[in-house]
Design a protein around this motif. Structure first.
Motif, mmCIF file in Angstrom:
data_model
loop_
_atom_site.group_PDB
_atom_site.id
_atom_site.type_symbol
_atom_site.label_atom_id
_atom_site.label_comp_id
_atom_site.label_asym_id
_atom_site.label_seq_id
_atom_site.Cartn_x
_atom_site.Cartn_y
_atom_site.Cartn_z
ATOM 1 N N UNK A 1 0.853 -1.190 0.000
ATOM 2 C CA UNK A 1 0.000 0.000 0.000
ATOM 3 C C UNK A 1 0.888 1.239 0.000
ATOM 4 N N UNK A 2 0.575 2.173 -0.874
ATOM 5 C CA UNK A 2 1.360 3.406 -0.964
ATOM 6 C C UNK A 2 1.039 4.384 0.163
ATOM 7 N N UNK A 3 -0.058 4.140 0.904
ATOM 8 C CA UNK A 3 -0.504 5.097 1.928
ATOM 9 C C UNK A 3 -0.158 4.705 3.359
ATOM 10 N N UNK A 4 0.399 3.501 3.577
ATOM 11 C CA UNK A 4 0.705 3.097 4.956
ATOM 12 C C UNK A 4 1.822 2.052 4.959
ATOM 13 N N UNK A 5 2.148 1.580 6.124
ATOM 14 C CA UNK A 5 3.175 0.544 6.283
ATOM 15 C C UNK A 5 2.534 -0.842 6.258
ATOM 16 N N UNK A 6 1.819 -1.137 5.201
ATOM 17 C CA UNK A 6 1.099 -2.400 5.075
ATOM 18 C C UNK A 6 2.062 -3.581 4.976
ATOM 19 N N UNK A 7 1.508 -4.759 5.255
ATOM 20 C CA UNK A 7 2.235 -6.009 5.074
ATOM 21 C C UNK A 7 1.380 -6.935 4.224
ATOM 22 N N UNK A 8 2.036 -7.752 3.408
ATOM 23 C CA UNK A 8 1.341 -8.758 2.620
ATOM 24 C C UNK A 8 1.554 -10.116 3.295
ATOM 25 N N UNK A 9 0.459 -10.814 3.569
ATOM 26 C CA UNK A 9 0.513 -12.130 4.200
ATOM 27 C C UNK A 9 0.152 -13.178 3.151
ATOM 28 N N UNK B 1 -2.532 -6.296 4.882
ATOM 29 C CA UNK B 1 -2.922 -5.811 6.202
ATOM 30 C C UNK B 1 -2.457 -4.361 6.332
ATOM 31 N N UNK B 2 -3.435 -3.451 6.304
ATOM 32 C CA UNK B 2 -3.154 -2.021 6.377
ATOM 33 C C UNK B 2 -3.039 -1.553 7.820
ATOM 34 N N UNK B 3 -2.402 -0.396 8.028
ATOM 35 C CA UNK B 3 -2.426 0.267 9.326
ATOM 36 C C UNK B 3 -3.849 0.743 9.594
ATOM 37 N N UNK B 4 -4.232 0.824 10.870
ATOM 38 C CA UNK B 4 -5.581 1.279 11.218
ATOM 39 C C UNK B 4 -5.858 2.713 10.765
ATOM 40 N N UNK B 5 -4.816 3.524 10.634
ATOM 41 C CA UNK B 5 -4.999 4.922 10.241
ATOM 42 C C UNK B 5 -4.853 5.143 8.731
ATOM 43 N N UNK B 6 -4.721 4.092 7.967
ATOM 44 C CA UNK B 6 -4.497 4.191 6.526
ATOM 45 C C UNK B 6 -5.729 4.761 5.816
ATOM 46 N N UNK B 7 -5.566 5.822 5.002
ATOM 47 C CA UNK B 7 -6.704 6.381 4.277
ATOM 48 C C UNK B 7 -7.285 5.407 3.236
#
Length: 64
Positions: A17-25, A39-45
């Motif tokens: 994700x370009x908008x947060x520190x996401x991880x791919x599982x 899995x995005x950060x909770x604050x990800x737009x």
């Protein structure tokens, strides 16, 4: 034959994700069938936009 090596089952890869520190599982569902979940950060737009497009509440399986 699967194009994804079996040792990647359960792997967590940064990004997705370009908008947060996401991880791919990555997980193997059955032989030859794989799932890649972001899995995005909770604050990800982007995640907030996804949540706002779904009717009702978000199932826990979609929460980080």
């Amino acid at each position: 034959m699967s194009v994804i090596p079996p040792h990647l089952d359960g792997a967590v890869i940064p990004g997705g994700c370009a908008d947060c520190n996401a991880e791919q599982h990555i997980s193997q569902q059955e032989p030859g069938m794989w799932s890649i979940g972001i899995h995005h950060d909770d604050t990800c737009p982007t995640w907030r936009r996804i949540q706002n497009q779904r009717p009702g509440t978000i199932p826990d399986t979609f929460r980080r």
